[in-house]
Design a protein around this motif. Structure first.
Motif, PDB file in Angstrom:
ATOM      1  N   GLY A 386       0.819  -1.209   0.000  1.00 42.48           N
ATOM      2  CA  GLY A 386       0.000   0.000   0.000  1.00 42.48           C
ATOM      3  C   GLY A 386       0.850   1.254   0.000  1.00 42.48           C
ATOM      4  O   GLY A 386       0.539   2.254  -0.671  1.00 42.48           O
ATOM      5  N   ILE A 387       1.956   1.233   0.750  1.00 40.68           N
ATOM      6  CA  ILE A 387       2.897   2.346   0.761  1.00 40.68           C
ATOM      7  C   ILE A 387       3.468   2.568  -0.638  1.00 40.68           C
ATOM      8  O   ILE A 387       3.593   3.696  -1.125  1.00 40.68           O
ATOM      9  N   THR A 388       3.810   1.467  -1.302  1.00 47.56           N
ATOM     10  CA  THR A 388       4.423   1.568  -2.630  1.00 47.56           C
ATOM     11  C   THR A 388       3.438   2.110  -3.664  1.00 47.56           C
ATOM     12  O   THR A 388       3.823   2.890  -4.553  1.00 47.56           O
ATOM     13  N   ILE A 389       2.186   1.696  -3.575  1.00 47.40           N
ATOM     14  CA  ILE A 389       1.174   2.219  -4.499  1.00 47.40           C
ATOM     15  C   ILE A 389       1.075   3.731  -4.374  1.00 47.40           C
ATOM     16  O   ILE A 389       0.998   4.460  -5.375  1.00 47.40           O
ATOM     17  N   SER A 390       1.079   4.230  -3.143  1.00 42.47           N
ATOM     18  CA  SER A 390       1.023   5.680  -2.939  1.00 42.47           C
ATOM     19  C   SER A 390       2.213   6.357  -3.594  1.00 42.47           C
ATOM     20  O   SER A 390       2.077   7.416  -4.226  1.00 42.47           O
ATOM     21  N   THR A 391       3.402   5.742  -3.460  1.00 38.62           N
ATOM     22  CA  THR A 391       4.595   6.306  -4.089  1.00 38.62           C
ATOM     23  C   THR A 391       4.458   6.337  -5.604  1.00 38.62           C
ATOM     24  O   THR A 391       4.778   7.344  -6.260  1.00 38.62           O
ATOM     25  N   ILE A 392       3.999   5.226  -6.184  1.00 35.36           N
ATOM     26  CA  ILE A 392       3.883   5.142  -7.645  1.00 35.36           C
ATOM     27  C   ILE A 392       2.868   6.152  -8.163  1.00 35.36           C
ATOM     28  O   ILE A 392       3.088   6.801  -9.200  1.00 35.36           O
ATOM     29  N   LEU A 393       1.773   6.306  -7.453  1.00 36.33           N
ATOM     30  CA  LEU A 393       0.772   7.278  -7.892  1.00 36.33           C
ATOM     31  C   LEU A 393       1.334   8.703  -7.862  1.00 36.33           C
ATOM     32  O   LEU A 393       1.188   9.466  -8.820  1.00 36.33           O
ATOM     33  N   ALA A 422       9.437   4.315 -15.410  1.00 37.38           N
ATOM     34  CA  ALA A 422      10.093   5.229 -14.476  1.00 37.38           C
ATOM     35  C   ALA A 422       9.393   5.219 -13.118  1.00 37.38           C
ATOM     36  O   ALA A 422      10.050   5.215 -12.069  1.00 37.38           O
ATOM     37  N   ALA A 423       8.065   5.210 -13.114  1.00 35.29           N
ATOM     38  CA  ALA A 423       7.317   5.188 -11.849  1.00 35.29           C
ATOM     39  C   ALA A 423       7.580   3.903 -11.082  1.00 35.29           C
ATOM     40  O   ALA A 423       7.730   3.918  -9.851  1.00 35.29           O
ATOM     41  N   ILE A 424       7.636   2.773 -11.778  1.00 34.16           N
ATOM     42  CA  ILE A 424       7.919   1.495 -11.111  1.00 34.16           C
ATOM     43  C   ILE A 424       9.315   1.503 -10.513  1.00 34.16           C
ATOM     44  O   ILE A 424       9.543   0.995  -9.405  1.00 34.16           O
ATOM     45  N   MET A 425      10.293   2.085 -11.228  1.00 36.15           N
ATOM     46  CA  MET A 425      11.660   2.139 -10.713  1.00 36.15           C
ATOM     47  C   MET A 425      11.730   2.939  -9.409  1.00 36.15           C
ATOM     48  O   MET A 425      12.413   2.551  -8.455  1.00 36.15           O
ATOM     49  N   ILE A 426      11.024   4.055  -9.354  1.00 37.38           N
ATOM     50  CA  ILE A 426      10.980   4.833  -8.111  1.00 37.38           C
ATOM     51  C   ILE A 426      10.314   4.012  -7.009  1.00 37.38           C
ATOM     52  O   ILE A 426      10.812   3.912  -5.886  1.00 37.38           O
ATOM     53  N   GLY A 427       9.167   3.416  -7.333  1.00 37.51           N
ATOM     54  CA  GLY A 427       8.447   2.629  -6.347  1.00 37.51           C
ATOM     55  C   GLY A 427       9.251   1.454  -5.841  1.00 37.51           C
ATOM     56  O   GLY A 427       9.162   1.093  -4.654  1.00 37.51           O
ATOM     57  N   ALA A 428      10.070   0.839  -6.701  1.00 37.56           N
ATOM     58  CA  ALA A 428      10.852  -0.327  -6.279  1.00 37.56           C
ATOM     59  C   ALA A 428      11.890   0.051  -5.230  1.00 37.56           C
ATOM     60  O   ALA A 428      12.064  -0.658  -4.223  1.00 37.56           O
TER      61      ALA A 428
END
Length: 663
Positions: A386-393, A422-428
């Motif tokens: 859930g934390i990662t989804i917020s980051t990706i959004l 790019a968004a996935i890389m940040i979220g990862a």
């Protein structure tokens, strides 16, 4: 002048070697479990038990040496969670054909080290000044203390329980559909009701590991996740079939004539799992809002402690963190490679620099959230996804503004949108940092209770995290070749679902030119808001039962069959408590009672996960998914599998009833 008392051995060579070995093994096991079920488990307790057994065989170890081993080994679960929740999305989206070693190492290794660095200034506020429970850290400390009291000698009953349960979990996994195929993976019953062909579906996965997960997380979480699945599968799917199926002729045509279970899965996959996405989104936002005061207080307290250290004020050995100046140097050394990684993806400095800034800010913020949640509900229940989804959004919104139409440019072997990659890389990176940060604080709680030196634990976790990052790409490639990752295919009909990674990929693609069922996401957000309101009412009225929104969202998003054994495991844990008549406030008694059962549950999980890795090897070598399958005449039906799961549950209950010291 009184001389300081020398501490027992801590960061010894043998402790480091044993910690790294256990971390790597447990990282591989948790990678399989996370891709299979969307869940990972904290490994501090089984690592502590194994450490005590091994060090006894080597002549004995101190309590602080054992603590260092479990600290480093616990990185196996945190790095695995950070990686498998995000990085498989790059393969699912088609950006990579397989997992690139140096890229995975860079993301996981740098993200893990950032998690250690960001958690250091939070230790005093969350553990010392306003201590949170940190249930798994407390349990690990109790196991370590019990082992220290037991003294040296042969491995105790705790290690024997762990080994026996591991053998059971491994044998059941070997007999299942991915191995010998003696029993199926699931027990299901489904039928169409009436002329409207409404689907009725019940079922359970036959995995002992999921039963063990349920025992560890408890009945409260088990009820919540199962309720989410019931809402999705027993209410939302029938309602959609009855009232809205005519609005989607393509979906209706695809399930015409399909078996009822297949029809239910098709509707859930195409539409209704996005209710869980919406609930996760609103849950992540709510979590950030509700923790705002605690986060600010923790940051201020950590910085104040750092200023005292640099001013030359004498600090006890048990209060010494990593020096702030070296942390800043390490932060720069971690950030620069990530900046280069982002530049290699987007090729535009005006985009890669903001990406790096977002990663740093979101990383620190979400490490704080992760640590706070780990302190409240434990690392196993920590909703890192859930934390990662917020980051990706958030990252996606910024990238849409920075990249514009170029964010839709296809990149990679499968033509994934540049902005989504790019968004996935940040979220990862943020996901790895958040997972490690929460786990680090859990370990520091255990160290605080047994008198360890914080900086030595922080260094050990950094070593363990980077060691795990070294093997993640080979493990992921092995699992992908053997089982498949993502949607089932003719070559891999029993593929590993990777639910969180699929979710990350869906959200990222949807924000860069893809199609998302936004009406279902919005409805899921409304459901999440109602769950939050219910949970707040329960909190105000002083009820012990709570309804964490992210647990409910996971139940909505994942298949029903995965939630049923988790609920049953939680029910077994509740029955064990009832048997021992533990009071509502007797936490020490509850820890003592559950220790044998928790070790048995952890053994089931570890044994099954390691066997899953072992089975993958001959499948990959032979390029045949059925290489281990026995002849059909020897294969049994699903009712036999259900009976085996019931037997494992009975054994778990019997072991859990033995309220004894197991070190």
């Amino acid at each position: 002048m009184q001389q300081p008392v020398a501490q027992p051995r801590q960061l010894t060579f043998r402790a480091i070697v044993l910690a790294v070995f256990l971390a790597v093994v447990l990282a591989a096991a948790n990678a399989y479990l996370g891709l299979f079920a969307g869940l990972t488990i904290a490994t501090a307790i089984p690592a502590a038990v194994v450490s005590m057994g091994v060090l006894r065989l080597l002549g004995g170890g101190t309590i602080l040496e054992n603590n260092i081993v479990q600290t480093g080994a616990s990185a196996g679960s945190s790095i695995a969670a950070g990686v498998i929740f995000t990085i498989p999305a790059l393969v699912i989206m088609g950006y990579w054909p397989d997992f690139k070693y140096w890229w995975v190492l860079g993301i996981a290794g740098m993200g893990g080290l950032l998690g250690v660095l960001f958690s250091v200034p939070l230790r005093r506020s969350m553990i010392v000044e306003e201590p949170l429970p940190f249930p798994e850290g407390k349990a690990a400390a109790e196991v370590l203390k019990a082992g220290d009291r037991a003294g040296e000698g042969a491995p105790g009953p705790g290690l024997r329980i762990l080994a026996a349960a591991g053998a059971i979990g491994a044998l059941v996994k070997l007999a299942a559909a991915s191995g010998l195929r003696v029993i199926p993976d699931t027990w299901t019953q489904a039928a169409y009701l009436g002329s409207s062909r409404i689907t009725a579906f019940i079922g359970t996965n036959l995995s002992p590991a999921l039963l063990g997960v349920g025992y560890i997380v408890g009945l409260n979480v088990g009820i919540v996740v199962l309720s989410g699945s019931v809402l999705s599968w027993h209410i939302a799917i029938p309602l959609y079939q009855a009232l809205f199926m005519h609005t989607d002729p393509a979906l209706a045509a695809s399930i015409a004539g399909a078996p009822p279970a297949d029809a239910a899965f098709a509707i859930w996959g195409a539409k209704l799992r996005y209710l869980g996405v919406g609930a996760m989104l609103i849950g992540g936002i709510w979590t950030l809002f509700s923790l705002r005061k605690s986060l600010l207080g923790g940051i201020k307290s950590g910085l104040a402690a750092a200023r005292r250290n640099t001013a030359g004020v004498a600090v006890a050995e048990t209060e010494r963190d990593l020096p702030m100046k070296w942390m800043l140097v390490a932060l720069v050394l971690c950030t620069l490679p990530l900046l280069g990684l982002y530049q290699a993806i987007v090729g535009q400095w005006h985009v890669s620099i903001p990406m790096t800034i977002i990663m740093i800010v979101a990383g620190f913020l979400f490490v704080s959230v992760s640590g706070y949640l780990a302190g409240l509900i434990g690392s196993s229940n920590n909703p890192v996804s859930g934390i990662t989804i917020s980051t990706i959004l958030f990252a996606s919104v910024v990238l849409v503004l920075l990249l514009g139409k170029s964010g839709l440019t296809p990149v990679g072997s499968g033509g994934a949108p540049l902005g989504a990659v790019a968004a996935i890389m940040i979220g990862a990176v943020v996901c790895c940092a958040a997972a490690v940060g929460g786990d680090n604080l859990q370990d520091l709680k255990a160290g605080y209770l047994v008198g360890a030196t914080p900086w030595k634990q922080q260094l050990m976790l950094g070593i363990g995290a980077f060691s795990c990052a070294l093997i993640m790409a080979p493990v992921l490639n092995l699992l992908a070749q053997a089982y498949g990752i993502g949607a089932p295919t003719p070559a891999h009909p029993q593929s590993l679902a990777a639910p969180q990674a699929n979710l990350m990929a869906s959200v990222a693609r949807g924000l860069f030119g893809g199609q998302l069922p936004w009406s279902f996401i919005a409805l899921g957000a409304v459901v999440g808001a109602l769950v939050i309101a219910l949970d707040q009412w329960l909190k105000r009225t002083g009820r012990r039962f709570r309804v964490p929104v992210l647990a409910a969202a996971i139940g909505i998003y994942l298949p029903l069959e995965l939630m049923v054994p988790i609920f049953l495991g939680g029910l077994l844990a509740h029955l064990v408590e009832r048997f021992h008549r533990i009071g509502a406030d007797d936490e020490d008694g509850r820890d003592r009672v559950h220790r044998p059962g928790v070790l048995f549950a952890a053994g089931l999980i570890t044994g099954e996960a390691l066997m899953g890795i072992a089975i993958a090897v001959p499948i990959v070598v032979s390029a045949r998914a059925d290489v281990l399958a026995l002849p059909e005449a020897l294969q049994l039906n699903q009712w036999v599998g259900l009976a085996i799961l019931a037997l494992v549950g009975w054994l778990l209950y019997r072991v859990g009833r033995k309220a004894e010291q197991v070190a």
